[in-house]
Design an enzyme around this catalytic site. Structure first.
Site, mmCIF file in Angstrom:
data_model
loop_
_atom_site.group_PDB
_atom_site.id
_atom_site.type_symbol
_atom_site.label_atom_id
_atom_site.label_comp_id
_atom_site.label_asym_id
_atom_site.label_seq_id
_atom_site.Cartn_x
_atom_site.Cartn_y
_atom_site.Cartn_z
ATOM 1 N N HIS A 41 43.087 40.699 35.040
ATOM 2 C CA HIS A 41 43.611 40.813 33.674
ATOM 3 C C HIS A 41 44.224 39.487 33.216
ATOM 4 O O HIS A 41 45.197 39.018 33.789
ATOM 5 C CB HIS A 41 44.673 41.918 33.654
ATOM 6 C CG HIS A 41 45.197 42.256 32.309
ATOM 7 N ND1 HIS A 41 46.548 42.318 32.041
ATOM 8 C CD2 HIS A 41 44.560 42.569 31.162
ATOM 9 C CE1 HIS A 41 46.724 42.659 30.780
ATOM 10 N NE2 HIS A 41 45.534 42.820 30.221
ATOM 11 N N HIS A 83 46.765 35.865 24.443
ATOM 12 C CA HIS A 83 46.909 37.307 24.202
ATOM 13 C C HIS A 83 47.639 37.611 22.898
ATOM 14 O O HIS A 83 47.181 38.417 22.092
ATOM 15 C CB HIS A 83 47.656 37.968 25.363
ATOM 16 C CG HIS A 83 47.911 39.423 25.140
ATOM 17 N ND1 HIS A 83 49.071 39.899 24.552
ATOM 18 C CD2 HIS A 83 47.158 40.517 25.409
ATOM 19 C CE1 HIS A 83 49.010 41.212 24.467
ATOM 20 N NE2 HIS A 83 47.867 41.621 24.986
#
Length: 298
Positions: A41, A83
């Site tokens: 991730h 992100h």
């Protein structure tokens, strides 16, 4: 293509590792794996600053085949890997540009973002790490012989980002047959965005982040290959429901769940039959599901 129900496969074959540098990886996304694929991730973000090249390299060092990342767009149209839609949390933007609040990615040029330190917040050993462009990121993934789960982040903020992302991928060789056949998935929380990707490049495998109702799955199966829910919303029955449909590429729809960082949860979701597990600590998940698979055959 119309969705059609299929029987859920009960016999699984262990996937053959395709890339020698990552020989520890035993399973891969593709429907019939003995254990779920493990996806790093934002790179191996439990061990290195998220979405940096250092996190990609750390995933490779751990033997993790798949890495996930997030794409945003700068003021001058460069795609960067980050992100959040602002730069505060993972860079020193407040120090470098103190008068530019609220420090949104879309308000800075690529050159300005390239000046920022994206590693010191995580640890002094990563001081000077930069926010990579999408080109730099996919080139590093290619260099490491890894595979890419690419998330279109906040597409509503960046009209046209689907076409622009596909253009970068094409320019870097990521839309050729070997890549689209097994090394690339594009996902998003936006169904419209994923539908657009499918319409622009039907060969590209796609994933929807979320947990649509079972009644809505036939509609999703027309344009997405995966349904990727948070592990907290996951049940064995829901995984079986997703698996009962054929996606746009004629294969059983898949489930990759996020974000699992402990062994107990990894074993639980693996027992549900998920195809992939997204993790900040992918080695912990890999070791847990491997031990579980080994115990099952003894």
């Amino acid at each position: 293509m119309h969705a059609r129900a299929v029987a859920v496969t009960t016999t699984a074959l262990l996937g053959v590792a395709l890339l020698a540098p990552l020989s520890h990886a035993r399973a891969d996304l593709g429907g019939d794996a003995a254990e779920p694929s493990v996806i790093a991730h934002r790179g191996a973000s439990g061990y290195a600053p998220e979405n940096t090249l250092a996190a990609v390299d750390k995933a490779a060092e751990l033997g993790i085949r798949w890495v996930e990342n997030d794409v945003q767009r700068t003021r001058d149209g460069e795609l960067v890997v980050l992100h959040d839609d602002n730069l505060r949390r993972t860079t020193d933007v407040e120090e470098v540009f103190p008068d530019r609040a609220p420090w949104k990615v879309k308000d800075f040029t690529a050159a300005e973002i390239a000046r920022l330190d994206a590693g010191s917040w995580f640890g002094s050993e990563y001081a000077g790490a930069r926010v990579p462009t999408l080109k730099q990121y996919v080139d590093r993934v290619e260099h490491n012989h890894q595979k890419l789960l690419l998330e279109l982040k906040n597409p509503q903020l960046y009209p046209g980002i689907e076409r622009e992302t596909l253009k970068v991928l094409a320019n870097e060789g990521w839309l050729d047959r070997p890549h689209v056949a097994g090394r690339l998935i594009v996902q998003s929380f936006s169904a419209d965005s994923i539908r657009t990707v499918h319409e622009l490049k039907p060969a590209v495998k796609t994933g929807f982040l979320g947990t649509p109702s079972v009644a809505d799955l036939p509609a999703y199966a027309k344009f997405t290959d995966q349904i990727n829910p948070s592990y907290g919303s996951l049940t064995r029955g829901y995984v079986a429901s997703v698996h009962a449909f054929t996606g746009p590429h004629g294969r059983r729809m898949e489930v990759s769940t996020w974000t699992v960082d402990d062994a107990d949860t990894a074993r639980r979701v693996a027992a549900y039959g998920v195809d992939g597990v997204i993790s900040n600590r992918p080695d912990v998940v890999r070791d847990a599901v491997r031990e579980m698979a080994d115990s099952a055959v003894r």
